[in-house]
Every structure is written in structure tokens, then in C-alpha cells.
Design an enzyme around this catalytic site. Structure first.
Site, PDB file in Angstrom:
ATOM      1  CD  GLU A 199      -2.740   1.105   2.518  1.00  0.00           C
ATOM      2  OE1 GLU A 199      -2.200   0.454   3.570  1.00  0.00           O
ATOM      3  OE2 GLU A 199      -3.730   1.975   2.672  1.00  0.00           O
ATOM      4  CG  ASP A 277      -8.884   0.088   3.289  1.00  0.00           C
ATOM      5  OD1 ASP A 277      -8.881  -0.812   4.243  1.00  0.00           O
ATOM      6  OD2 ASP A 277      -7.638   0.697   2.978  1.00  0.00           O
TER       7      ASP A 277
HETATM    8  N1  HPA Z   1      -3.914   0.372   5.767  1.00  0.00           N
HETATM    9  C1  HPA Z   1      -3.307  -0.006   6.873  1.00  0.00           C
HETATM   10  N2  HPA Z   1      -4.157  -0.453   8.086  1.00  0.00           N
HETATM   11  C2  HPA Z   1      -5.354   0.090   8.060  1.00  0.00           C
HETATM   12  C3  HPA Z   1      -5.935   0.369   6.995  1.00  0.00           C
HETATM   13  C4  HPA Z   1      -5.240   0.521   5.855  1.00  0.00           C
HETATM   14  O1  HPA Z   1      -5.709   0.895   4.782  1.00  0.00           O
HETATM   15  N3  HPA Z   1      -7.273   0.605   7.353  1.00  0.00           N
HETATM   16  C5  HPA Z   1      -7.218   0.376   8.630  1.00  0.00           C
HETATM   17  N4  HPA Z   1      -6.077   0.003   9.299  1.00  0.00           N
HETATM   18 ZN    ZN Z   2      -7.036  -2.107   5.049  1.00  0.00          ZN
END
Ligand code: HPA
Ligand code: ZN
Length: 337
Positions: A199, A277
């Protein structure tokens, strides 16, 4: 946002959803009041105005602050049922829900309170909405290995309610390798494994998630595209990727939705799913995520249908449930052409 009638009724599964990220400002204020907690924000507008993030950490700071008002089993029930009611109206037929027990046990809320509340709402989801579900316990990667191992032990009495373990929170500087041993223990206990990777973190974190944590899916995975050999491997091994476009935009993983890598992922033959998400923070639930991608890239109904198909194929649901939902999707696709 106007959702097309095709997307609105398209049967689908959501595989990347943090239950604490579904905490809408209205419910947050209501529960804060019920629990006699001062939230610092006194209105829905002031909460929403704070939802301006430049990166993942900015978001996580607010995300952890909001969930501090969750104290009782009823709070976790109300939170989870509110999400189920939302997606029940979006033709979601199955959900795989992340929860962050360490964010609650660190505040003195016992594991049982958290899981009993969520679980009771998922029973209601099955009975009242015919939505099936699986729970995924996420380890917070900014905490240490010992904390994750202690959490796994707390989860073992609830083994029958938890399908998989995952890895979330601050990615940079917290590689999957930090959790190799706890994931090995989780696999020995019979859990499937998933992990957020790529990410914000580099492609190497995706490789580590596959090779060291032995994950069945990659959550996000955007930055895997920077490594062509890895991209080919993900395609060849059909590793599902749980992609979250509105999240990527809100957290500045992509500058503009026009720059979103979804078309590149599809061209590379990756097994992509679309998900929300943390919908309360990112401006849309699963159908809004489908719709923005359709709008930006002119995706056909056939492509959207294949993404929904991937969501059933990539899920941890039973074979029997999977056949039923795939049949439902086939009938829908046949009826809408
Ligand atoms: N990324 C990492 N941790 C998280 C996310 C995310 O998008 N959403 C909630 N915890
Ligand atoms: Zn997430």
C-alpha cells in the site's frame, strides 16, 4: 454518487473491510454520548472536516481516536450491524471482516466483549439478510511480535469464529518478516493468512508476505506493479489482490483516481477484487468503489461482473456457499445482457 443499476444489484463479496473503519460520525457521536465520553469533536461536520489525510499514518491517528468510544458488547454489535445494513442494500452477499483486537485490549476492553458483539451482529446478518461472513483478526504491525503472539493466544478460545489472520496499521518500517513466527503459529492453529502489503511499503514487502507469511491474498498490493517479475508471479499464481480505490485516493497512494493502477492490474491478468477498506472515512462503500472505477476507466459490465466473480473465488467461504453465489452471479449476468 449515482450508482448504476447494474452495480447496485450485482451480487458481490467484500473482502477488505475494517469494521472499525465503518464507524460513521453519527453513530460515533451517539455511542460517545451513550458511554459518557467526550470525543473532542462535537458534531458530524467537525468530524467529517477532520477526514483529510495526506498519508496512511494521518488516517490511522484519527481511526484509533474514533474507536476509543467503543466500550461494550452492544457498541460492537451496533457498529457491525450498521455496516451489514448498509451493504445489505448494496447486493453484498458475503463479507470478510477485519477487526483490530489490540486496539481495544490495549484500552482495557476484553477480547470477549469485542468478538461477542461483532459475532452477534454477524448472526443477525445471516438470519435476517442472508449475508454470510468470515472474521479476520488483524495484528497491528506497529506493535511488537510478543504483543501479536499474546493476541493470537487470546483468540484461540474463539478459534471457531475466526477464519484468518491479517496484518494492518503503519506499513513503512514494519515489514512482514517481523511477524513470520506469529503467522507460522497461526497457520499451525489452522488459520488462513492475509496481509496488507504494497500500500505504502515497497514491492519487497509483497514478496515477504507471500514467501514468509504464506498469505492466500494480498491486501492492496498496488506497489507490486513496480516489480515486473513479482507482477508476473502474482498473475501466474492467481494471488487475489483486495484493491481499494477510494482509500488509495484519500490516503494519497494515488494522486488522482485517473492514475489508479486498476487498468494496469487487469491488463497484467491479476486477480483483482474491489473493496471499501474504511468506508466511513473514505467517502464510499463497496458500490461507490465499483462506480468510481467504472466512471474513470469506462469499465464494461462484463469486466465488473468478472471482478465480482473474483470476490467469490478469492473468499474463504465454504464450497457450497461459493457455488450458490456463483450461480446467483451467473444468473444475474445472463439476465442483464
Ligand atoms: N492500511 C493499513 N492499516 C489499516 C488500514 C489501511 O488501509 N485501514 C485500517 N487499518
Ligand atoms: Zn485495509
Amino acid at each position: 454518487m449515482q450508482i448504476s443499476s447494474f452495480i447496485s444489484a450485482l451480487p458481490k463479496a467484500e473482502l477488505h473491510l475494517h469494521i472499525e473503519g465503518t464507524f460513521e460520525p453519527e453513530l460515533m457521536l451517539y455511542i460517545a454520548d451513550r458511554n459518557g465520553i467526550d470525543l473532542q469533536f462535537d458534531s458530524v461536520d467537525s468530524l467529517r472536516a477532520a477526514y483529510n489525510f495526506s498519508n496512511l499514518q494521518d488516517f490511522l491517528d484519527i481511526y484509533y481516536q474514533g474507536m476509543n468510544v467503543l466500550l461494550t458488547e452492544e457498541d460492537f454489535y451496533d457498529l457491525t450491524l450498521a455496516y451489514i445494513e448498509r451493504v445489505g442494500a448494496q447486493a453484498v452477499r458475503h463479507v470478510e471482516i477485519f477487526f483490530d483486537p489490540q486496539a481495544h485490549t490495549a484500552r482495557g476492553i476484553v477480547f470477549k466483549t469485542v468478538i461477542d458483539g461483532i459475532w452477534r451482529a454477524l448472526e443477525t446478518a445471516r438470519e435476517k439478510f442472508d449475508i454470510s461472513s468470515n472474521l479476520i483478526l488483524c495484528f497491528l504491525r506497529h506493535l511488537d511480535e510478543a504483543d501479536a503472539i499474546a493476541t493470537l493466544h487470546e483468540a484461540l478460545p474463539y478459534r471457531d469464529r475466526i477464519t484468518a489472520v491479517g496484518l494492518d496499521s503503519s506499513e513503512s518500517g514494519h515489514p512482514p518478516s517481523k511477524f513470520e513466527r506469529v503467522f507460522a503459529l497461526a497457520r499451525e492453529a489452522g488459520f488462513y493468512c492475509v496481509a496488507h502489503a504494497g500500500e505504502e511499503g515497497p514491492p519487497d514487502y509483497v514478496v515477504e508476505a507471500l514467501d514468509l507469511l504464506k498469505v492466500s491474498r494480498i491486501d492492496h498490493g498496488n506497489r507490486a506493479l513496480e516489480d515486473h517479475a513479482l507482477t508476473r508471479r502474482l498473475a501466474k499464481e492467481k494471488i487475489p489482490m483486495t484493491v481499494c480505490p477510494l482509500s488509495n485516493h484519500k490516503l494519497c497512494v494515488v494522486k488522482d483516481l485517473d492514475d489508479h493502477p486498476l487498468p494496469t492490474m487487469l491488463e497484467a491478468g491479476l486477480m483483482v477484487t474491489l473493496n471499501s477498506d474504511d468506508p466511513a472515512f473514505f467517502g464510499g462503500y463497496i458500490n461507490e468503489n465499483f462506480q468510481v472505477m467504472k466512471d474513470h476507466f469506462d469499465l464494461s459490465n462484463e469486466v465488473l461482473g468478472s471482478i465480482a466473480r473474483n470476490s467469490f473465488l478469492a473468499s474463504f467461504m465454504s464450497g457450497e456457499r461459493r457455488s450458490l453465489l456463483l450461480d446467483e452471479l451467473d444468473a444475474y449476468m445472463a439476465g442483464s445482457t
